[in-house]
Structures are given as structure tokens and as C-alpha cells.
Design a protein around this motif. Structure first.
Motif, PDB file in Angstrom:
ATOM      1  N   GLY B  32       0.797  -1.228   0.000  1.00 18.35           N
ATOM      2  CA  GLY B  32       0.000   0.000   0.000  1.00 18.35           C
ATOM      3  C   GLY B  32       0.822   1.266   0.000  1.00 18.35           C
ATOM      4  N   PRO B  35       2.657   3.331  -5.473  1.00 18.40           N
ATOM      5  CA  PRO B  35       1.851   3.657  -6.644  1.00 18.40           C
ATOM      6  C   PRO B  35       2.688   3.580  -7.919  1.00 18.40           C
ATOM      7  N   PHE B  39      -1.437   1.230  -3.633  1.00 21.32           N
ATOM      8  CA  PHE B  39      -1.363   2.391  -2.753  1.00 21.32           C
ATOM      9  C   PHE B  39      -2.692   2.565  -2.028  1.00 21.32           C
ATOM     10  N   ILE B  40      -2.671   3.410  -1.007  1.00 18.65           N
ATOM     11  CA  ILE B  40      -3.900   3.705  -0.276  1.00 18.65           C
ATOM     12  C   ILE B  40      -4.482   4.964  -0.902  1.00 18.65           C
ATOM     13  N   ASN B  41      -5.670   4.871  -1.475  1.00 17.52           N
ATOM     14  CA  ASN B  41      -6.233   6.051  -2.127  1.00 17.52           C
ATOM     15  C   ASN B  41      -6.876   6.967  -1.094  1.00 17.52           C
ATOM     16  N   ASP B  42      -7.430   8.083  -1.573  1.00 25.14           N
ATOM     17  CA  ASP B  42      -7.927   9.074  -0.626  1.00 25.14           C
ATOM     18  C   ASP B  42      -9.180   8.615   0.109  1.00 25.14           C
ATOM     19  N   THR B 154      10.345   2.780   3.078  1.00 26.47           N
ATOM     20  CA  THR B 154       9.276   2.962   2.087  1.00 26.47           C
ATOM     21  C   THR B 154       9.848   3.572   0.813  1.00 26.47           C
ATOM     22  N   ASP B 156       8.658   5.974  -0.949  1.00 30.57           N
ATOM     23  CA  ASP B 156       8.518   7.419  -0.910  1.00 30.57           C
ATOM     24  C   ASP B 156       9.742   8.083  -0.283  1.00 30.57           C
ATOM     25  N   GLU B 157      10.297   7.440   0.753  1.00 34.31           N
ATOM     26  CA  GLU B 157      11.449   8.031   1.433  1.00 34.31           C
ATOM     27  C   GLU B 157      12.707   8.019   0.565  1.00 34.31           C
ATOM     28  N   ILE B 159      12.775   8.651  -2.636  1.00 33.05           N
ATOM     29  CA  ILE B 159      12.671   9.831  -3.494  1.00 33.05           C
ATOM     30  C   ILE B 159      12.987  11.085  -2.683  1.00 33.05           C
ATOM     31  N   PRO B 179       5.957   8.346 -13.298  1.00 37.01           N
ATOM     32  CA  PRO B 179       5.032   9.445 -12.972  1.00 37.01           C
ATOM     33  C   PRO B 179       5.677  10.500 -12.098  1.00 37.01           C
ATOM     34  N   ILE B 180       6.572  10.071 -11.213  1.00 37.36           N
ATOM     35  CA  ILE B 180       7.206  11.031 -10.296  1.00 37.36           C
ATOM     36  C   ILE B 180       8.100  11.985 -11.080  1.00 37.36           C
TER      37      ILE B 180
END
Lengths: 284, 244
Positions: B32, B35, B39-42, B154, B156-157, B159, B179-180
């Protein structure tokens, strides 16, 4: 007056922020604050029970009970918390599942450990695979409570043990002189006076417990730190509300929360100490 | 006439029992945090390519699937201890992992990894500081190139580490990075060429779960054949993503 959040891409400024902060994902974040407070509220009675039991075990007349008390406090206090948090829930979970497997599926004779795998029959799973996510969460929460109670109970046992020793000898001797039984002395004389000496140590322990709650995520429970990291991370267009790395803001909010919580607790402990000191000679 | 009624009756009974057998609940474990894989969506739900693909696979296999979140670090230990039944988390099939767990056939073909760094910087890919997520094939690869590896829990970290200068570059799946990079407004760029790593992405299962593996393999083969997987790959990833 929450506006229409159905099209986040069209929103701007305060309206965007308002919609962003009220997404169901954020609701999970806000809910997790209650999870943390709930854990603290549920765990404290267990910690005190483990602490009192440990302290009295250490002072028991029977040698094996004394050894058990000493073993518990020495072992748990000597091993890093994190190791216990990883060990206790897994050991408990597998222990429960193993017992259920033996009882519920007596026809399955195969070994439970197959290579790397821990395999029990479906009926022995705890909780069952078919159980709702809520039941799984509750189960994880219960395991966490046990882990925290064992670890922090050992520290509480030492604090309480010290406090019991600090009660002036003369008090006990006087109680014996008027003919109270050992049980009566414990209930009427030692325990009520012990609190004054125990509270400073217990308040330390409480502060450490508050700050140890982020370890919850190790046990698969989504606590506030998990959600702050997840929500704060950079979000691409795959999400409805893309934004850059905002972890600083989320962690800042957590800092304020923890500071508030410890500040309120400090006031609470001051009141408790004042109450416990009522009528005691030499106390403030 | 009777033959038809009889046949219809048998078919009805078969369908009913098939429905009863479908009650098997499979717990799908994912990270999760990756992406567009997962991933966890909103809404707070698990979303992404693997959610859509996994739900479709479960529907076709007649399984009742429940999604479970688990962090990447402990995703294999918690599978073998039975907390969930599958790993579906963008996990590349490697020999090392195959010794501990089993994999289904890949549902994403072998796709390249790539380095990303801040634009306008001269990065030494074989001697600099490179970020990667812990226990990934990319982390293993960096360790072999001679660069200094910094690991993060993770994706994200990793990046964030490049953005704040803690690492010179990050190595990750290109499908995750694309995408990033595209949305960074020129801040981040790909450096070096693509790095082919891994044997495709498959679902991880316990080695003792051969039956479930066979079920998923059959469904994955079917979804490859009828183009469903390609359509999903095209929906969630870029046009450069390898297809079946």
C-alpha cells in the motif's frame, strides 16, 4: 459547511484544503489518535496488575515465587523493548493457533511447521480468515495490550517494589503491635502509603509508555505515526489530492499532540501526588 | 425432454456446489505504498494495478478475497507465519526469495529499473550514494555496483532522500519512477540507462500452498491470453511498460 468535494481537481485554496483534510483517509488518521489513547487507557490497568503481582512476587515468603518475580523483572528489563514487541505477539499468536489446531482439528496429523511455513487448519486460525477486518484489528490490539503490559509491568514491578520498601518500618511494627494480620497490614498500612513513593517512578514510566506507542505499527496496528508518514509522503496524480512531500507538517502536528498529552499527564500526576500525600507526615 | 431437465438439474447442482466452494477466503497481503502498483487512495482503500488485477483474478478463480496491509520489511515473514495467504505487492521473482516462498507465474513481464537524480547534477552511479528500498532487488544491485547504498523502509522516502540531497540518485522500478519524474516539473531526471533486473513480478505464496498457486496460475494464464492483463497494464502504467 463542507462544500462539494466530488471533483478535487477543480478545487483551489481553502476549499481544496478543507476537502483534503476531510477525506476518508484523513478520518482514519484522526481515528488513530483515539486508538492510541484507547491503548493507553486499556493498558494501564494491566501494567499496574503486572507491576503489583511482580512486586509482591519479589517479596514473597516462598522462594520459588520470589525467583519467578526476580526472573520476570530481570529478564524483561534486560531485553530491548523492541525485541519483546516483536516476540510476544508472534509467540502468543502462534501459541494460540497451535492449541486451537490441536483441539479443533485432531484429524490433521501433519506437522504444523512445514519448512518455513507455519500451517494450521483453517478452523484454527485466530482470528478466522473469514472474520471481518474489525475483528482482526481487535485481535491485534489485544496482543499489543499484552505485549505492553508484560514489558511495562516489569518496570512498574521494580518501582512498586522500591516504594513498598520505602514505607517506614515503624508503621508496620505499629500495625503488628495493635494485632493486624499480614493481609490487613498490606491493605491498610503499606499499600496506601506506598503510592507517594511510587508515583514519581510511575509518572516516568507513563511518559515512556506514551512515547512508546508508535511501536504499535510494528504489531500491524495503524497508529498516528504510520498515518502521518503515509499521508505526508509525496502524492502523484494517481491520487485525488496530489501534493509534494508534506511530512514535516504532519510530524509537526504529532509533536504538538505528544507535547499536549505529556503536559496534561504531568498536571494529572501532580494532582495524584497531592492526593496520595494527604495526612502523611513528612510528605509535601 | 427428460434428458434436458436432468442435465439442467445436474448443472444447477454443480453451480451451487461451485458457489459453496467459492467461500474459501484468501487474504491478500500488500504494502500500500507503491503507486501505481498498490497504494492507499484518498478513500483509505487499497487501490492500484494490483488491486484491480487481484480482484479480477479472485473473481475468476471463485475466491473470496480480503485485502490486508503489511509493511514491506516484514511482508515475507508474515506470509509464512500465516497472517495472510498471498503477497501481491510488486514483488519481483528472484531465486533468493524463491527459496523461502513460492511464486505464481509473473503477471507483470520483466520490466526495467532506472536511476533518478536531481537535474543538472553529475552523478557517479558506481561510486556515489544511491538510495533504494530495503530488501528489494534494486538494493541488491546497488550493493554489487560498488556504490554506497542507503536503504529506506518505504519507496517514498527514497525519493525524498534524493530531493533533500541525502542520496545522489535512487534506483527503483521505472514504472514507479516515471510518474514522479514526469510530475516533478524538471526537478528530477532519469540518469544512466535502464537496468534490467528481476524475472517479472508474481504473487508470493507459502510453499505449502500448491493448490492456491495452481488456481492463480490458471487465472493469470487466462488473463494473459484474453488481453485483460495488457489492458490493465496500459491503464495503470505508461506506454513504455512491457506488455504480454
Amino acid at each position: 459547511m463542507i462544500g462539494d468535494c466530488s471533483d478535487p481537481a477543480a478545487l483551489e485554496g481553502a476549499a481544496w484544503m478543507l476537502c483534503y483534510l476531510t477525506t476518508p483517509k484523513h478520518m482514519n488518521f484522526y481515528w488513530s489518535f483515539l486508538t492510541v489513547l484507547g491503548l493507553l487507557a486499556v493498558t494501564v490497568p494491566f501494567i499496574m496488575a503486572f507491576g503489583l503481582a511482580g512486586a509482591f512476587a519479589k517479596r514473597a515468603r516462598l522462594a520459588p515465587v520470589r525467583w519467578l518475580g526476580a526472573l520476570y523483572t530481570t529478564m524483561v528489563r534486560g531485553v530491548p523493548d523492541i525485541v519483546f514487541f516483536l516476540f510476544v505477539p508472534i509467540a502468543l499468536d502462534q501459541g494460540i493457533e497451535y492449541l486451537r489446531h490441536r483441539v479443533l482439528c485432531p484429524d490433521m496429523v501433519g506437522p504444523v511447521w512445514v519448512g518455513n511455513d507455519f500451517v494450521v487448519c483453517p478452523a484454527a486460525k485466530a482470528p478466522l480468515s473469514t472474520a471481518s477486518a474489525f475483528v482482526h484489528d481487535l485481535y491485534g490490539f489485544a496482543l499489543a495490550v499484552v505485549a505492553y503490559a508484560i514489558v511495562f509491568g516489569a518496570f512498574a514491578a521494580n518501582v512498586i517494589d522500591g516504594a513498598l520498601r520505602a514505607v517506614p518500618k515503624g508503621q508496620v511494627e505499629a500495625a503488628e503491635a495493635v494485632g493486624m494480620s499480614p493481609g490487613q497490614i498490606r491493605r491498610r498500612i503499606v499499600l496506601p502509603q506506598m503510592w507517594v513513593y511510587a508515583l514519581p517512578g510511575l509518572s516516568n514510566l507513563w511518559m515512556i509508555l506514551v512515547k512508546a506507542t508508535p511501536l504499535l505499527f510494528l504489531l500491524g496496528i495503524e497508529d498516528i505515526v504510520y498515518w502521518a508518514r503515509e499521508l505526508g509522503g509525496m502524492k502523484t496524480q494517481a491520487f485525488d489530492y496530489p501534493h509534494p512531500d508534506w511530512r514535516l507538517w504532519y510530524f509537526g502536528a504529532l509533536m504538538i499532540f505528544y507535547l499536549l498529552l505529556t503536559w496534561v499527564s504531568q498536571i494529572g500526576f501532580e494532582r495524584l501526588t497531592a492526593r496520595a500525600s494527604r495526612g502523611m507526615a513528612g510528605a509535601r | 425432454m427428460w434428458k434436458t431437465i436432468e442435465a439442467a438439474g445436474i448443472a444447477a447442482i454443480l453451480a451451487a456446489t461451485a458457489g459453496a466452494a467459492a467461500a474459501q477466503t484468501v487474504r491478500m497481503g500488500t504494502e500500500g505504498a507503491y503507486p501505481p502498483y498498490n497504494f492507499i487512495n484518498d478513500k483509505g482503500e487499497i487501490d492500484g494495478f494490483e488491486r484491480e488485477m487481484g480482484d479480477e483474478a479472485c473473481k475468476r478463480a471463485g475466491l473470496d478475497c480480503v485485502w490486508v496491509k503489511n509493511d514491506w520489511d516484514s511482508i515475507i515473514p508474515n506470509l509464512v507465519s500465516g497472517n495472510y495467504d498471498t503477497i501481491i505487492a510488486g514483488m519481483s521473482i528472484t531465486d533468493e526469495r524463491d527459496e523461502v516462498i513460492d511464486f505464481t507465474d509473473p503477471y507483470i513481464p520483466p520490466s526495467p529499473s532506472a536511476y533518478v537524480a536531481l537535474a543538472g547534477q553529475d552523478v557517479d552511479l558506481s561510486g556515489g550514494v544511491i538510495a533504494a528500498q530495503t530488501s528489494t532487488i534494486q538494493a541488491g544491485h546497488i550493493a554489487e555496483t560498488g556504490a554506497t547504498l542507503v536503504e529506506f523502509a518505504t519507496p517514498d522516502e527514497t525519493i525524498a532522500a534524493v530531493r533533500n540531497g541525502e542520496a545522489d540518485a535512487v534506483l527503483a522500478d521505472k514504472d514507479y519512477l516515471e510518474p514522479i519524474v514526469n510530475e516533478s516539473g524538471g526537478e528530477l531526471v532519469f540518469v544512466g540507462g535502464d537496468v534490467p533486473l528481476g524475472g517479472g513480478i508474481g504473487m508470493g505464496l507459502r510453499e505449502s500452498d500448491g493448490e492456491l498457486r495452481a488456481k492463480f496460475n490458471a487465472v493469470i494464464a487466462e488473463m494473459k491470453a484474453d488481453g485483460t492483463l495488457n489492458a490493465m497494464l496500459a491503464k495503470w502504467f505508461t506506454e513504455n511498460t512491457p506488455k504480454w
